[in-house]
Design a protein around this motif. Structure first.
Motif, PDB file in Angstrom:
ATOM      1  N   ALA A 202      -3.260  -2.695  -1.612  1.00  0.00           N
ATOM      2  CA  ALA A 202      -4.265  -3.761  -1.444  1.00  0.00           C
ATOM      3  C   ALA A 202      -5.509  -3.195  -0.774  1.00  0.00           C
ATOM      4  O   ALA A 202      -6.644  -3.555  -1.123  1.00  0.00           O
ATOM      5  N   VAL A 203      -5.279  -2.295   0.188  1.00  0.00           N
ATOM      6  CA  VAL A 203      -6.400  -1.668   0.896  1.00  0.00           C
ATOM      7  C   VAL A 203      -7.292  -0.915  -0.106  1.00  0.00           C
ATOM      8  O   VAL A 203      -8.524  -0.979  -0.060  1.00  0.00           O
ATOM      9  N   MET A 204      -6.636  -0.242  -1.029  1.00  0.00           N
ATOM     10  CA  MET A 204      -7.389   0.551  -2.029  1.00  0.00           C
ATOM     11  C   MET A 204      -8.056  -0.361  -3.046  1.00  0.00           C
ATOM     12  O   MET A 204      -9.225  -0.164  -3.403  1.00  0.00           O
ATOM     13  N   PHE A 205      -7.330  -1.387  -3.502  1.00  0.00           N
ATOM     14  CA  PHE A 205      -7.922  -2.321  -4.467  1.00  0.00           C
ATOM     15  C   PHE A 205      -9.149  -3.014  -3.851  1.00  0.00           C
ATOM     16  O   PHE A 205     -10.178  -3.174  -4.497  1.00  0.00           O
ATOM     17  N   ALA A 206      -9.011  -3.410  -2.590  1.00  0.00           N
ATOM     18  CA  ALA A 206     -10.120  -4.137  -1.949  1.00  0.00           C
ATOM     19  C   ALA A 206     -11.317  -3.212  -1.729  1.00  0.00           C
ATOM     20  O   ALA A 206     -12.466  -3.609  -1.942  1.00  0.00           O
ATOM     21  N   ALA A 207     -11.053  -1.977  -1.321  1.00  0.00           N
ATOM     22  CA  ALA A 207     -12.162  -1.016  -1.116  1.00  0.00           C
ATOM     23  C   ALA A 207     -12.870  -0.763  -2.446  1.00  0.00           C
ATOM     24  O   ALA A 207     -14.103  -0.696  -2.522  1.00  0.00           O
ATOM     25  N   HIS A 208     -12.078  -0.637  -3.493  1.00  0.00           N
ATOM     26  CA  HIS A 208     -12.626  -0.424  -4.843  1.00  0.00           C
ATOM     27  C   HIS A 208     -13.465  -1.642  -5.255  1.00  0.00           C
ATOM     28  O   HIS A 208     -14.579  -1.497  -5.771  1.00  0.00           O
ATOM     29  N   ASP A 209     -12.942  -2.844  -5.005  1.00  0.00           N
ATOM     30  CA  ASP A 209     -13.676  -4.076  -5.344  1.00  0.00           C
ATOM     31  C   ASP A 209     -14.989  -4.157  -4.565  1.00  0.00           C
ATOM     32  O   ASP A 209     -15.964  -4.744  -5.041  1.00  0.00           O
ATOM     33  N   ASP A 210     -14.990  -3.582  -3.360  1.00  0.00           N
ATOM     34  CA  ASP A 210     -16.219  -3.577  -2.539  1.00  0.00           C
ATOM     35  C   ASP A 210     -17.244  -2.574  -3.071  1.00  0.00           C
ATOM     36  O   ASP A 210     -18.316  -2.423  -2.489  1.00  0.00           O
ATOM     37  N   GLY A 211     -16.880  -1.842  -4.095  1.00  0.00           N
ATOM     38  CA  GLY A 211     -17.821  -0.879  -4.682  1.00  0.00           C
ATOM     39  C   GLY A 211     -17.726   0.504  -4.075  1.00  0.00           C
ATOM     40  O   GLY A 211     -18.536   1.382  -4.376  1.00  0.00           O
ATOM     41  N   LYS A 212     -16.711   0.724  -3.204  1.00  0.00           N
ATOM     42  CA  LYS A 212     -16.558   2.064  -2.620  1.00  0.00           C
ATOM     43  C   LYS A 212     -15.920   2.985  -3.654  1.00  0.00           C
ATOM     44  O   LYS A 212     -15.019   2.577  -4.386  1.00  0.00           O
ATOM     45  N   HIS A 213     -16.390   4.202  -3.673  1.00  0.00           N
ATOM     46  CA  HIS A 213     -15.816   5.185  -4.604  1.00  0.00           C
ATOM     47  C   HIS A 213     -14.669   5.879  -3.899  1.00  0.00           C
ATOM     48  O   HIS A 213     -14.891   6.627  -2.939  1.00  0.00           O
ATOM     49  N   ILE A 214     -13.480   5.575  -4.344  1.00  0.00           N
ATOM     50  CA  ILE A 214     -12.313   6.186  -3.692  1.00  0.00           C
ATOM     51  C   ILE A 214     -11.471   6.907  -4.733  1.00  0.00           C
ATOM     52  O   ILE A 214     -11.576   6.646  -5.937  1.00  0.00           O
ATOM     53  N   HIS A 215     -10.634   7.794  -4.223  1.00  0.00           N
ATOM     54  CA  HIS A 215      -9.670   8.468  -5.088  1.00  0.00           C
ATOM     55  C   HIS A 215      -8.344   8.477  -4.337  1.00  0.00           C
ATOM     56  O   HIS A 215      -8.329   8.492  -3.102  1.00  0.00           O
ATOM     57  N   VAL A 216      -7.251   8.430  -5.059  1.00  0.00           N
ATOM     58  CA  VAL A 216      -5.942   8.362  -4.418  1.00  0.00           C
ATOM     59  C   VAL A 216      -5.074   9.544  -4.868  1.00  0.00           C
ATOM     60  O   VAL A 216      -5.051   9.888  -6.053  1.00  0.00           O
ATOM     61  N   TYR A 217      -4.389  10.154  -3.898  1.00  0.00           N
ATOM     62  CA  TYR A 217      -3.309  11.087  -4.218  1.00  0.00           C
ATOM     63  C   TYR A 217      -1.997  10.325  -4.021  1.00  0.00           C
ATOM     64  O   TYR A 217      -1.767   9.755  -2.950  1.00  0.00           O
ATOM     65  N   ALA A 218      -1.181  10.305  -5.058  1.00  0.00           N
ATOM     66  CA  ALA A 218       0.103   9.601  -4.978  1.00  0.00           C
ATOM     67  C   ALA A 218       1.239  10.619  -4.942  1.00  0.00           C
ATOM     68  O   ALA A 218       1.394  11.416  -5.869  1.00  0.00           O
ATOM     69  N   ASP A 219       2.017  10.582  -3.850  1.00  0.00           N
ATOM     70  CA  ASP A 219       3.248  11.398  -3.803  1.00  0.00           C
ATOM     71  C   ASP A 219       4.208  10.861  -4.853  1.00  0.00           C
ATOM     72  O   ASP A 219       4.376   9.642  -4.976  1.00  0.00           O
ATOM     73  N   GLU A 220       4.906  11.736  -5.534  1.00  0.00           N
ATOM     74  CA  GLU A 220       5.790  11.209  -6.599  1.00  0.00           C
ATOM     75  C   GLU A 220       6.964  10.414  -6.036  1.00  0.00           C
ATOM     76  O   GLU A 220       7.444   9.480  -6.645  1.00  0.00           O
ATOM     77  N   THR A 221       7.414  10.773  -4.794  1.00  0.00           N
ATOM     78  CA  THR A 221       8.426  10.002  -4.065  1.00  0.00           C
ATOM     79  C   THR A 221       9.835  10.164  -4.663  1.00  0.00           C
ATOM     80  O   THR A 221      10.385   9.255  -5.301  1.00  0.00           O
ATOM     81  N   ARG A 222      10.366  11.349  -4.427  1.00  0.00           N
ATOM     82  CA  ARG A 222      11.757  11.614  -4.787  1.00  0.00           C
ATOM     83  C   ARG A 222      12.682  10.727  -3.957  1.00  0.00           C
ATOM     84  O   ARG A 222      12.351  10.418  -2.817  1.00  0.00           O
ATOM     85  N   PRO A 223      13.846  10.314  -4.453  1.00  0.00           N
ATOM     86  CA  PRO A 223      14.371  10.665  -5.778  1.00  0.00           C
ATOM     87  C   PRO A 223      14.063   9.646  -6.887  1.00  0.00           C
ATOM     88  O   PRO A 223      14.250   9.981  -8.049  1.00  0.00           O
TER      89      PRO A 223
END
Ligand code: MRU
Length: 346
Positions: free
Chosen positions: A172-193
């Motif tokens: 939600a934090v990322m969606f809201a920042a994106h909606d605010d027009g901020k240019h963000i990028h996300v690194y997603a850990d794959e999250t084993r297992p």
């Protein structure tokens, strides 16, 4: 989520079967409490807030056909149903929070006819969904204040729309920042297992048009060392009174790495994830899952037959590694033991 993660449809529970994503998008129906229990256990529905919703709707299903003629008879059945649902998964406190709330509602309406009482229970479960949606929006709004234009954020597991009734907690934090027009990028850990990061988080972010890069869990240190990450934002399954935070296994390692690289580490979670009955995270029950999720995950054997396996599904990040906790009521910083209580009662 364009399609609700979990909902009540014509007397049944309908949910997205998350075990099939991202290869197949399929909604399944649960017609009885046993099916809801199985869906929680097998992670067809998962993520702390969504598990809470499933528990509430599962409770409704479990008592819907009750033929009890008195509240006392009904309460025996209700307790049997809630005790059963409580055995599905131990760590996310939202499950127990929702079951308690359903039992409290039944008690409040113990003087009405049983058929009316059932309707009140359904209304309570639906209210939990609406509150969950508002909670996501509010966490998003507060959390977005912590994000600068141009930030790259690392997250672990999936704390997005699939884990809630709306658009998540950490995501939600990322969606809201994106909606605010901020240019963000996300690194997603794959999250084993079980790969919630690879299968679910990347899927959600790509659908939302947010840039995302998938990494193996073991790559986080190098990625941080290369200066690619400005913030870490994760969800939570249970937060003890002192701020110690249980989340998907691997979160603690990320917190240690963030500390080493002086990167702020934020937890985004609703106040329903706070458990003031536990003084510290040492008391949080940690789910252990089957060996096969590690040795033959997704159908391919990757370890010798008979190998010994230990598989805790969650870990606890000590509060001193948490920069702040973003709740639907505001952002809480240390000292958490005092500030969490204050915000919960506000
Ligand atoms: O085992 P899971 O997939 O249910 O674990 C989920 C997580 O650890 C999430 O980060 C947490 O529940 C927060 S969801 C908003």
């Amino acid at each position: 989520m364009p399609t609700p993660t979990i909902e009540w449809v014509d007397g049944r529970v309908r949910l997205i079967d998350q075990t099939l994503l991202p290869n197949e998008f399929k909604q399944i129906y649960c017609d009885d409490v046993g099916a809801v229990w199985e869906a929680i256990k097998m992670l067809r529905v998962r993520g702390a807030p969504a598990i809470g919703v499933a528990a509430a709707l599962g409770t409704v299903l479990g008592v819907w056909n009750s033929t009890a003629e008195s509240f006392q008879e009904f309460e025996v059945e209700l307790n049997r149903v809630t005790d059963y649902l409580a055995t599905s998964r131990p760590t996310a406190v939202n499950l127990f929070w929702a079951l308690d709330r359903m039992k409290r509602t039944a008690n409040e309406y113990q003087d009405v006819e049983i058929c009316v009482l059932k309707q009140h229970l359904l209304q309570e479960a639906l209210a939990i969904i609406v509150e969950d949606q508002q909670m996501c929006r509010s966490i998003g709004r507060y959390g977005a204040e912590l994000i600068d234009d141009g930030d790259t954020i690392l997250t672990h597991c999936n704390a997005g729309g699939l884990a809630t009734s709306d658009y998540g907690t950490a995501l939600a934090v990322m969606f809201a920042a994106h909606d605010d027009g901020k240019h963000i990028h996300v690194y997603a850990d794959e999250t084993r297992p079980l790969l919630q990061g690879a299968r679910l988080t990347t899927w959600e972010l790509m659908n939302a048009g947010i840039g995302v890069t998938l990494i193996c869990d073991s790559m986080a240190a190098q990625v941080m060392k290369e200066g690619r990450i400005q913030r870490v934002v994760v969800g939570a399954d249970r937060i003890a009174a002192n701020g110690d935070t249980a989340n998907k296994i691997g979160t603690y390692s990320v917190a240690v790495l963030a500390h080493r690289h002086q990167i702020p580490f934020y937890v985004a979670a609703p106040t329903s994830t706070l458990d003031f009955s536990l003084a510290t995270g040492d008391l949080i029950p940690i789910e252990e899952r089957g060996a096969e999720e590690i040795t033959e995950g997704f159908g391919k054997r990757t370890a010798p037959d008979g190998v010994e396996v230990y598989s805790p599904a969650f870990d606890v990040t000590p509060a001193d590694l948490v920069t702040a906790i973003v709740t639907e009521k505001g952002i809480v910083g240390p000292p958490f033991d005092r500030n969490l209580k204050r915000i919960a009662s506000s």
